[in-house]
Design an enzyme around this catalytic site. Structure first.
Site, PDB file in Angstrom:
ATOM      1  N   LYS A  81      35.789  28.220  53.761  1.00 26.01           N
ATOM      2  CA  LYS A  81      36.425  29.498  53.416  1.00 26.01           C
ATOM      3  C   LYS A  81      36.805  30.187  54.713  1.00 26.01           C
ATOM      4  CE  LYS A  81      37.283  31.947  49.674  1.00 26.01           C
ATOM      5  NZ  LYS A  81      37.695  31.437  48.355  1.00 26.01           N
ATOM      6  N   GLY A 126      38.918  41.504  30.626  1.00 31.55           N
ATOM      7  CA  GLY A 126      39.983  41.256  31.603  1.00 31.55           C
ATOM      8  C   GLY A 126      40.995  40.259  31.078  1.00 31.55           C
ATOM      9  N   VAL A 127      42.181  40.761  30.723  1.00 27.17           N
ATOM     10  CA  VAL A 127      43.229  39.864  30.242  1.00 27.17           C
ATOM     11  C   VAL A 127      44.387  39.865  31.239  1.00 27.17           C
ATOM     12  CG1 VAL A 127      42.623  39.778  27.819  1.00 27.17           C
ATOM     13  CG2 VAL A 127      44.000  41.689  28.641  1.00 27.17           C
ATOM     14  N   GLY A 128      44.045  39.523  32.487  1.00 24.03           N
ATOM     15  CA  GLY A 128      45.047  39.341  33.536  1.00 24.03           C
ATOM     16  C   GLY A 128      45.584  37.923  33.443  1.00 24.03           C
TER      17      GLY A 128
HETATM   18  P1  NAD Z   1      43.833  39.143  37.491  1.00 24.52           P
HETATM   19  O1  NAD Z   1      43.741  40.183  38.564  1.00 24.52           O
HETATM   20  O2  NAD Z   1      45.170  38.631  37.088  1.00 24.52           O
HETATM   21  O3  NAD Z   1      43.102  39.645  36.162  1.00 24.52           O
HETATM   22  C1  NAD Z   1      41.950  40.420  36.161  1.00 24.52           C
HETATM   23  C2  NAD Z   1      42.118  41.446  35.055  1.00 24.52           C
HETATM   24  O4  NAD Z   1      40.880  42.149  34.928  1.00 24.52           O
HETATM   25  C3  NAD Z   1      43.208  42.478  35.350  1.00 24.52           C
HETATM   26  O5  NAD Z   1      44.078  42.563  34.249  1.00 24.52           O
HETATM   27  C4  NAD Z   1      42.423  43.778  35.555  1.00 24.52           C
HETATM   28  O6  NAD Z   1      43.144  44.910  35.126  1.00 24.52           O
HETATM   29  C5  NAD Z   1      41.209  43.516  34.705  1.00 24.52           C
HETATM   30  N1  NAD Z   1      40.031  44.324  35.036  1.00 24.52           N
HETATM   31  C6  NAD Z   1      39.616  44.758  36.240  1.00 24.52           C
HETATM   32  N2  NAD Z   1      38.487  45.457  36.101  1.00 24.52           N
HETATM   33  C7  NAD Z   1      38.176  45.454  34.782  1.00 24.52           C
HETATM   34  C8  NAD Z   1      37.119  45.998  34.021  1.00 24.52           C
HETATM   35  N3  NAD Z   1      36.138  46.721  34.577  1.00 24.52           N
HETATM   36  N4  NAD Z   1      37.119  45.794  32.682  1.00 24.52           N
HETATM   37  C9  NAD Z   1      38.108  45.094  32.101  1.00 24.52           C
HETATM   38  N5  NAD Z   1      39.125  44.557  32.778  1.00 24.52           N
HETATM   39  C10 NAD Z   1      39.162  44.731  34.102  1.00 24.52           C
HETATM   40  O7  NAD Z   1      42.892  37.951  38.000  1.00 24.52           O
HETATM   41  P2  NAD Z   1      42.859  36.452  37.431  1.00 24.52           P
HETATM   42  O8  NAD Z   1      43.658  35.594  38.335  1.00 24.52           O
HETATM   43  O9  NAD Z   1      43.107  36.462  35.986  1.00 24.52           O
HETATM   44  O10 NAD Z   1      41.336  36.098  37.703  1.00 24.52           O
HETATM   45  C11 NAD Z   1      40.304  36.633  36.885  1.00 24.52           C
HETATM   46  C12 NAD Z   1      38.948  36.235  37.463  1.00 24.52           C
HETATM   47  O11 NAD Z   1      38.863  34.805  37.529  1.00 24.52           O
HETATM   48  C13 NAD Z   1      38.695  36.725  38.896  1.00 24.52           C
HETATM   49  O12 NAD Z   1      37.326  36.992  39.028  1.00 24.52           O
HETATM   50  C14 NAD Z   1      39.071  35.515  39.740  1.00 24.52           C
HETATM   51  O13 NAD Z   1      38.364  35.515  40.975  1.00 24.52           O
HETATM   52  C15 NAD Z   1      38.594  34.381  38.859  1.00 24.52           C
HETATM   53  N6  NAD Z   1      39.289  33.113  39.098  1.00 24.52           N
HETATM   54  C16 NAD Z   1      40.644  33.057  38.952  1.00 24.52           C
HETATM   55  C17 NAD Z   1      41.304  31.846  39.167  1.00 24.52           C
HETATM   56  C18 NAD Z   1      42.802  31.743  38.984  1.00 24.52           C
HETATM   57  O14 NAD Z   1      43.314  30.617  38.860  1.00 24.52           O
HETATM   58  N7  NAD Z   1      43.525  32.846  38.935  1.00 24.52           N
HETATM   59  C19 NAD Z   1      40.575  30.705  39.535  1.00 24.52           C
HETATM   60  C20 NAD Z   1      39.174  30.799  39.660  1.00 24.52           C
HETATM   61  C21 NAD Z   1      38.555  32.012  39.429  1.00 24.52           C
END
Ligand code: NAD
Length: 346
Positions: free
Chosen positions: A80, A180-182
């Site tokens: 990292k 979290g529905v990102g």
């Molecule tokens: P993202 O930022 O697109 O989505 C996260 C969502 O969580 C956002 O919509 C945000 O508004 C919401 N959020 C933040 N705080 C919140 C809360 N207190 N309550 C409810 N919702 C909340 O991120 P992502 O890419 O979807 O990743 C989500 C998680 O998965 C992160 O922890 C990331 O480290 C992990 N992750 C992602 C990937 C990937 O491929 N993107 C891979 C491994 C791990």
């Protein structure tokens, strides 16, 4: 600032500190383990309050990458990098090129990639001064977004967890709460909906949440109320460290399986989940779909089918972890760590 006596130091093979006066670069690269292959891990750019905080993060995250790659059966080690800087203010091409030279000085033992604070376009600039960059060279038409692959892996993990934790063979009528529905959470929600699950969704970002809930006929809850949802599965897809004692005691779900990194606030929370009869799918096993896709992209002849088959293997790995956990009484997070260490002794 102690390194060898640092609580997160875990026999890391190499910890390098890099600086560049002209660009203002201050960075740390930690290579935890290269026994399975070069150490792949993202570059995090963050305005850490202190050098000590940056060191803590890079030591912890690099070790996590070793375990994640080993359990995903990838020919990669764990590493990292962190840059101590505010990505919205300090990220200049000069800084990124200096970072590239720092990465290059390690001769390919560390391969960098996107992480929070760094983007694919930043990787292109870093690539000007080092070839040791992943996440580039996608085929035209590929979005470059790993989240659909991560979501697929979480879906496979959730199927395994539901079989072991609830004794159910399918997801029809299963009640799932997604925090979290990102990027990942929304893809996961659609797959679960297609499989017949009933969804309860929450997000701090209101409008996309409402749109998705309408599309899927899902219920929504305020962010603070999602832990109390009357569901079978809780899927954390937002933040790290979400599973603390207070939250675990409130959960009604009997399975926890989601995408978020470092879900356990402290390692002993895995025992607390087990004591409450909640089956926990270790985060770094469940969310490895994205890194699997990145690893395959580095091979010349990666077909989408091969990538998907590999990602579906996450379910088999979890089957093994849950079976061992049941037979030994040790929590699944500790079993995952054990299994990863076994795979390192090759
Ligand atoms: P993202 O930022 O697109 O989505 C996260 C969502 O969580 C956002 O919509 C945000 O508004 C919401 N959020 C933040 N705080 C919140 C809360 N207190 N309550 C409810 N919702 C909340 O991120 P992502 O890419 O979807 O990743 C989500 C998680 O998965 C992160 O922890 C990331 O480290 C992990 N992750 C992602 C990937 C990937 O491929 N993107 C891979 C491994 C791990």
């Amino acid at each position: 600032m102690p390194v060898f006596d640092h609580p997160e130091f875990d026999h890391h093979q190499h910890v390098a500190f890099g600086s560049d006066e002209t660009s203002g670069l201050r960075a740390i690269i930690a290579i935890h383990d290269t026994r399975r292959g070069p150490a792949l891990g993202g570059l995090r750019i963050f305005p850490y309050a202190s050098d000590a905080d940056a060191l803590t993060d890079v030591l912890r995250l690099s070790r996590g990458m070793t375990y994640k790659s080993a359990l995903a059966d990838l020919p990669l080690g764990g590493g990292k990098a962190v840059i101590i800087a505010d990505p919205s203010r300090d990220k200049t091409p000069e800084l990124l090129r200096a970072m590239g030279r720092f990465v290059d000085s390690l001769g390919g033992r560390y391969i960098t990639a996107e992480d929070s604070g760094s983007s694919e376009s930043d990787m292109r600039i870093i690539h000007e001064t080092t070839p040791h960059v992943s996440g580039l060279g996608r085929r035209p038409g590929d979005s470059g977004d790993p989240s659909p692959f991560t979501a697929r892996g979480v879906f496979c993990a959730l199927n395994s967890a539901v079989r072991h934790g609830l004794g159910r063979q399918d997801l029809d009528g299963l009640r799932v709460a997604i925090q979290g529905v990102g990027h990942v959470g929304a893809h996961l929600a659609r797959q679960l909906h297609e499989a017949g699950a009933r969804l309860v969704l929450s997000d701090v970002n209101r409008q996309p949440l409402v749109n998705l809930a309408e599309e899927l006929g899902a219920e929504t809850l305020d962010p603070g109320a999602i832990f109390d949802a009357d569901v079978d599965v809780f899927a954390p897809c937002a933040l790290g460290a979400v599973l603390d004692a207070g939250v675990i005691d409130r959960l009604k779900a009997k399975v926890v399986c989601g995408a978020a990194n470092n879900q356990l606030a402290t390692a002993d929370m895995a025992d607390r989940l087990q004591a409450r009869g909640i089956l926990y799918a270790p985060d770094y096993v469940a969310n490895a779909g994205g890194v699997i896709e990145i690893a395959w992209r580095q091979r010349r002849q990666a077909s989408r089918d091969a990538v998907m088959r590999h990602i579906e293997g996450i379910g088999d790995t979890l089957d093994e972890i849950f079976a061992r956990s049941r037979s030994t009484g040790t929590n699944p997070a500790a079993i995952a760590d054990q299994l990863a260490r076994e795979r390192l002794d090759v």
